[in-house]
Enzyme design. Structure first.
Site, PDB file in Angstrom:
ATOM      1  N   HIS A   1       3.279   8.049 -11.135  1.00 52.83           N
ATOM      2  CA  HIS A   1       4.228   6.989 -11.469  1.00 52.83           C
ATOM      3  C   HIS A   1       4.449   6.989 -12.968  1.00 52.83           C
ATOM      4  O   HIS A   1       3.561   7.346 -13.739  1.00 52.83           O
ATOM      5  CB  HIS A   1       3.713   5.627 -10.985  1.00 52.83           C
TER       6      HIS A   1
ATOM      7  N   HIS B   1       5.548   4.885 -16.273  1.00 51.11           N
ATOM      8  CA  HIS B   1       5.661   3.539 -16.855  1.00 51.11           C
ATOM      9  C   HIS B   1       6.827   3.489 -17.834  1.00 51.11           C
ATOM     10  O   HIS B   1       6.909   4.323 -18.740  1.00 51.11           O
ATOM     11  CB  HIS B   1       4.404   3.189 -17.641  1.00 51.11           C
TER      12      HIS B   1
HETATM   13  P1  AMP Z   1      -2.015   3.602 -13.968  1.00 50.91           P
HETATM   14  O1  AMP Z   1      -3.183   3.000 -14.710  1.00 50.91           O
HETATM   15  O2  AMP Z   1      -1.128   4.456 -14.833  1.00 50.91           O
HETATM   16  O3  AMP Z   1      -2.463   4.300 -12.707  1.00 50.91           O
HETATM   17  O4  AMP Z   1      -1.100   2.381 -13.580  1.00 50.91           O
HETATM   18  C1  AMP Z   1      -1.188   1.667 -12.386  1.00 50.91           C
HETATM   19  C2  AMP Z   1      -0.273   0.472 -12.553  1.00 50.91           C
HETATM   20  O5  AMP Z   1       0.077   0.004 -11.267  1.00 50.91           O
HETATM   21  C3  AMP Z   1      -0.898  -0.681 -13.305  1.00 50.91           C
HETATM   22  O6  AMP Z   1      -0.107  -0.979 -14.457  1.00 50.91           O
HETATM   23  C4  AMP Z   1      -0.883  -1.830 -12.289  1.00 50.91           C
HETATM   24  O7  AMP Z   1      -0.598  -3.070 -12.867  1.00 50.91           O
HETATM   25  C5  AMP Z   1       0.206  -1.396 -11.331  1.00 50.91           C
HETATM   26  N1  AMP Z   1       0.095  -1.866  -9.957  1.00 50.91           N
HETATM   27  C6  AMP Z   1      -0.976  -1.745  -9.131  1.00 50.91           C
HETATM   28  N2  AMP Z   1      -0.707  -2.266  -7.924  1.00 50.91           N
HETATM   29  C7  AMP Z   1       0.571  -2.711  -7.970  1.00 50.91           C
HETATM   30  C8  AMP Z   1       1.442  -3.360  -7.037  1.00 50.91           C
HETATM   31  N3  AMP Z   1       1.045  -3.658  -5.791  1.00 50.91           N
HETATM   32  N4  AMP Z   1       2.696  -3.683  -7.420  1.00 50.91           N
HETATM   33  C9  AMP Z   1       3.098  -3.396  -8.675  1.00 50.91           C
HETATM   34  N5  AMP Z   1       2.338  -2.788  -9.601  1.00 50.91           N
HETATM   35  C10 AMP Z   1       1.085  -2.464  -9.268  1.00 50.91           C
END
Ligand code: AMP
Ligand code: ZN
Length: 143
Positions: free
Chosen positions: A105, A107
């Site tokens: 994903h 950001h």
């Molecule tokens: P990463 O640390 O790059 O893997 O980022 C994961 C991101 O996913 C974090 O910023 C979380 O806040 C976000 N996240 C986790 N679960 C959800 C969800 N159900 N809906 C939206 N964002 C989420």
């Protein structure tokens, strides 16, 4: 969307398939974009290729291209909607890089001149032959 490779236990696959909710701002056949539930700044969006691939290095070139081509448009929309002064595009790959959800994903984080976000990345120096050695090693992997 059952034609996309997905993993039952993956939270972002569940969002792609609509089995858990997310606040989506954009969707097409290749990717979906939704609001990060714990934003760095409000308006923080996650752009997610629909097919399950754990990290950036595993994305097929075509899917990476279909995802990347959405970034400028999303960046413009987020900046216009939030009044942001700037924006970070960040992709964490692997636990060592801070990745917590192992479905690639991207950001998109709106940034403000006076926001509290710090980017405390240290900066190293190359010495002697290291710079050219690194060029050699990466170029060799690419050839
Ligand atoms: P990463 O640390 O790059 O893997 O980022 C994961 C991101 O996913 C974090 O910023 C979380 O806040 C976000 N996240 C986790 N679960 C959800 C969800 N159900 N809906 C939206 N964002 C989420
Ligand atoms: Zn997934």
């Amino acid at each position: 969307m059952s034609d996309h490779h997905h993993e039952v236990a993956c939270i972002f696959c569940k969002i792609v398939h609509g089995s858990i909710p997310a606040v989506k701002v954009f969707e097409n056949e290749h990717a979906v974009a939704f609001l990060d539930i714990n934003p760095v700044n409000k308006g923080h969006v996650l752009l997610v290729p629909k097919a399950h691939h754990a990290s950036l290095a595993e994305l097929p070139d075509d899917l990476a291209a279909e995802t990347a081509r959405l970034v400028p448009r999303l960046a413009r929309a987020i900046q216009a909607a939030t009044g942001a002064d700037g924006l970070n595009l960040i992709i964490n790959n692997g636990q060592a890089a801070g990745q917590t959800v192992f479905h690639s994903h991207w950001h998109l984080i709106p940034r403000f001149l006076d926001d509290a976000v710090n980017w405390p990345w240290p900066h190293a120096d190359y010495s002697g032959d290291e710079l050219n050695q690194m060029q050699f090693r990466i170029e060799r992997e690419l050839s």
